[in-house]
Design a protein around this motif. Structure first.
Motif, PDB file in Angstrom:
ATOM      1  N   GLN A   2       0.839  -1.190   0.000  1.00 35.53           N
ATOM      2  CA  GLN A   2       0.000   0.000   0.000  1.00 35.53           C
ATOM      3  C   GLN A   2       0.880   1.247   0.000  1.00 35.53           C
ATOM      4  O   GLN A   2       1.991   1.210   0.524  1.00 35.53           O
ATOM      5  N   GLY A  29       7.808  -3.587   8.240  1.00 34.40           N
ATOM      6  CA  GLY A  29       6.752  -3.594   7.230  1.00 34.40           C
ATOM      7  C   GLY A  29       6.743  -2.358   6.352  1.00 34.40           C
ATOM      8  O   GLY A  29       6.050  -2.319   5.346  1.00 34.40           O
ATOM      9  N   ASP A  49       3.701  -2.808   3.816  1.00 33.61           N
ATOM     10  CA  ASP A  49       3.068  -4.108   3.625  1.00 33.61           C
ATOM     11  C   ASP A  49       1.947  -4.244   4.648  1.00 33.61           C
ATOM     12  O   ASP A  49       2.208  -4.349   5.851  1.00 33.61           O
ATOM     13  N   GLU A  50       0.711  -4.211   4.168  1.00 34.63           N
ATOM     14  CA  GLU A  50      -0.450  -4.237   5.067  1.00 34.63           C
ATOM     15  C   GLU A  50      -0.586  -5.553   5.834  1.00 34.63           C
ATOM     16  O   GLU A  50      -1.350  -5.630   6.790  1.00 34.63           O
ATOM     17  N   GLU A  51       0.148  -6.584   5.435  1.00 29.00           N
ATOM     18  CA  GLU A  51       0.103  -7.848   6.180  1.00 29.00           C
ATOM     19  C   GLU A  51       1.021  -7.803   7.405  1.00 29.00           C
ATOM     20  O   GLU A  51       0.898  -8.631   8.297  1.00 29.00           O
ATOM     21  N   ILE A  52       1.930  -6.822   7.446  1.00 26.07           N
ATOM     22  CA  ILE A  52       2.876  -6.698   8.562  1.00 26.07           C
ATOM     23  C   ILE A  52       2.520  -5.526   9.476  1.00 26.07           C
ATOM     24  O   ILE A  52       2.607  -5.622  10.696  1.00 26.07           O
ATOM     25  N   ASN A  54      -0.145  -1.776   9.889  1.00 29.67           N
ATOM     26  CA  ASN A  54      -1.286  -1.026   9.362  1.00 29.67           C
ATOM     27  C   ASN A  54      -1.039   0.476   9.501  1.00 29.67           C
ATOM     28  O   ASN A  54      -0.104   0.910  10.178  1.00 29.67           O
TER      29      ASN A  54
END
Length: 77
Positions: A2, A29, A49-52, A54
């Motif tokens: 993102q 991230g 990286d939105e998986e790591i 926010n």
């Protein structure tokens, strides 16, 4: 991945820029080479990286330094 654009209250000194840059680059991230703090417009742009991590955690890291986050925008890359 993102892309975030974070609008801050007016930055008053170049050392503010370095503090924000270092704090965001050290977050797990966040893509280090994507971090840009724009002094004149008081904006921070970065990719993360939105998986790591926010957006709220990124904003919180900036707020912890004493800077007010006015608004943020996120786009998918």
């Amino acid at each position: 991945m993102q892309k975030a654009t974070i609008q801050l209250e007016t930055l008053t000194c170049p050392s503010c820029l370095l503090k924000i840059e270092n704090a965001t680059k050290n977050l797990q991230g966040v893509q280090k080479e994507s971090v840009q703090v724009l002094f004149n417009s008081s904006k921070v742009t970065l990719n993360f990286d939105e998986e790591i991590i926010n957006l709220e955690k990124i904003e919180q890291a900036i707020a912890t330094l004493g800077y007010v986050v006015k608004k943020s925008q996120v786009k998918a890359l």
